[in-house]
Design an enzyme around this catalytic site. Structure first.
Site: not given
Ligand code: NAD
Length: 498
Positions: A242, A218, A18, A22, A87, A179-180, A184
């Site tokens: 936050h 933002e 996700g 990354k 899964d 809570d990122h 900070k």
């Molecule tokens: P994303 O959609 O990019 O990634 C989701 C991940 O979950 C992928 O690796 C996918 O393969 C996996 N996944 C989904 N369904 C699945 C299943 N059934 N079985 C196995 N794996 C499965 O999401 P993201 O942006 O990386 O966010 C992930 C979490 O972090 C969320 O709760 C989001 O609210 C939180 N979050 C994200 C950010 C950000 O910067 N992206 C910031 C704060 C919080």
């Protein structure tokens, strides 16, 4: 107990393909590795997609090369990464994962320490927690910790339900709710500024402070997150976590010691002191907004209702402003104003503490009226502190003029300022839960936010969209302060560079 030594740990990242993994997690682990804060470690990436270990390691390397400045030892770093195609609901898949975890544990001598990092959609959190327990992944000689992303529930009831499921597998002190904002630098600095300065703590109360303003704006819109945002809105996405966390840090009593428990219990007490609102009072104390089309950074942008996966008649708020009252001795009568929104004029998170006017203005004859003293805490993108004082205007007449004393983190330590995720990940490996949210904080915040969302969900806001993209929000947000004789300090004029 916080471990002082270099931690040995197996990190299992659920959702490893996700965006969060990354952009934030791989680079953060890399920086810890580069700084030699960790060396005995392995990471298992867990996600749905089929990938070989080699392919996954290539993804990790790409992320490091894209998102970090240093690029040394990347191959060696990536060799610690393994992949399991998974899964979420299949028990068999967890059994395989356990086998991988046990092998890596003995290969890297990780002492059975495990961090389960859930970087996935929240509907999976409960299932994963239950499954890692049922399939024996949490039966280990070392520690087991669950690091969990927001959102933690959607309301108090759903958060309670989720918490019950998690607690079947992990004790409260094994749960690290991210809570990122709490990672900070300048949010962590709120406590130091308050509690390490004789100049501030004695004044930090209703006798000397007029009001406190917390703004997190933002310029981005909802981007690709329309589906999630439609069920969340700014209130749940920003205020529940936050914004209320920053208010708690500003309002709390000094802890007797700097331990996780003491700090937390003071934050909880501050949240418990939030004045509850009746249904009638909600729209008096809180304002909601939704962006219309407009111009942001010289670019035309569409209205919220035409964004991808957004209902053309959406009632979801992309902006919230509110007035919080904290009913205790310290803060009686001092409003804490908060505001947060998308598609605003600038990207900025700032806290402005406005001190009361002095009893008599001797410098009345100046062109300008005397400005109140302000303490500005710049959270992001700038990091620093500004103190606004009045001093003598140079020249023959005795006139006053506002002066600004500023401290910027950038000038001293920018390269070394660790990212929030880096600090939080390291803290979770060491068992330091100070900058994570405890269940008691989550519960109190949800109860407060629920009292607002219950009203807003049941009344359609006919004025939506009510602010133009690229502005500072809807007019009623200004009126909220004007009716108290205050105004929002224009955050763009308070920048450190000014
Ligand atoms: P994303 O959609 O990019 O990634 C989701 C991940 O979950 C992928 O690796 C996918 O393969 C996996 N996944 C989904 N369904 C699945 C299943 N059934 N079985 C196995 N794996 C499965 O999401 P993201 O942006 O990386 O966010 C992930 C979490 O972090 C969320 O709760 C989001 O609210 C939180 N979050 C994200 C950010 C950000 O910067 N992206 C910031 C704060 C919080």
């Amino acid at each position: 107990m916080i471990e002082e030594n270099q931690p040995s740990v197996l990190i299992m990242i659920f959702g490893a393909t996700g965006d969060l993994a990354k952009r934030k997690l791989f680079p953060s682990i890399y920086r810890l590795f580069q700084k030699e804060k960790i060396n005995k470690f392995a990471v298992v990436g867990v996600a749905r997609r089929e990938l070989s270990n080699d392919e996954f390691q290539a993804n990790v390397k790409e992320s490091i090369l894209t998102f970090t400045k240093e690029q040394e030892n990347v191959d060696e770093f990536a060799s610690h990464f393994y992949y399991h195609s998974h899964d979420v609901s299949s028990s068999e898949s967890y059994i395989q994962l356990k086998d991988i975890a046990d092998r890596l544990d003995s290969h890297y001598q990780l002492e059975g320490n495990r961090v389960f990092y859930l970087a996935m959609a929240p509907e999976f959190f409960g299932t994963i927690a239950e499954q890692v327990k049922e399939q024996g992944l949490t039966d280990t000689n070392g520690y087991k910790r669950l690091v969990i992303e927001k959102p933690f529930g959607h309301s108090f009831e759903s958060a309670l339900e989720l918490n019950k499921r998690i607690r079947t597998a992990f004790e409260e002190d094994e749960v690290y709710r991210i809570d990122h904002y709490l990672g900070k630098e300048m949010v962590q600095n709120i406590e130091v500024i308050r509690f390490a300065n004789a100049l501030f703590e004695p004044l930090w109360n209703s006798r000397y402070i007029s009001n406190i303003q917390v703004t997190s704006s933002e310029t981005l819109g909802v981007e690709e997150r329309g589906r999630y945002y439609e069920t969340s809105g700014a209130l749940r996405d920003m205020v529940q976590n936050h914004m209320l966390q920053m208010v708690a840090l500003l309002a709390m009593e000094p802890p007797i010691r700097l331990t996780t428990e003491e700090i937390r219990s003071e934050k909880v007490r501050a949240l418990r002191s939030l004045r509850p609102m009746t249904k009638e009072e909600v729209n008096q104390y809180f304002v909601r907004g939704q962006y219309g089309a407009g111009t942001v950074n010289q670019e035309n942008v569409p209205e919220y209702r035409t964004e991808h996966n957004v209902d053309p008649e959406s009632n979801t708020e992309t902006f919230v402003a509110g007035k919080l009252m904290i009913d205790n001795f310290r803060w009686a009568g001092v409003p804490f104003y908060i505001r947060t929104g998308k598609r605003m004029d600038i990207k900025s998170t700032k806290i402005v503490v406005q001190f009361k006017d002095i009893p008599m203005n001797l410098y009345y004859n100046t062109e300008e009226t005397l400005q109140p003293n302000l303490l500005v805490i710049h959270i992001q993108p700038e990091e620093g502190i500004t103190l606004l004082l009045n001093a003598k205007k140079t020249g023959g007449d005795v006139k006053s003029t506002p002066v600004q004393l500023s401290y910027s983190n950038k000038s001293t330590d920018q390269l070394n300022t660790p990212e929030a995720y880096e600090k939080l990940l390291f803290a979770s490996m060491r068992g330091d839960a100070t900058n994570f949210t405890h269940w008691d904080e989550v519960a109190l915040s949800w109860k407060f936010v629920d009292s607002i969302s219950e009203v807003w969900e049941n009344t359609k806001e006919s004025s939506f969209p009510n602010y133009e993209a690229g502005t500072s929000g809807p007019r009623p947000a200004d009126e909220l302060l004007e009716s108290d004789g205050h105004f929002w300090w224009p955050v763009e004029n308070l920048d450190l560079e000014n």
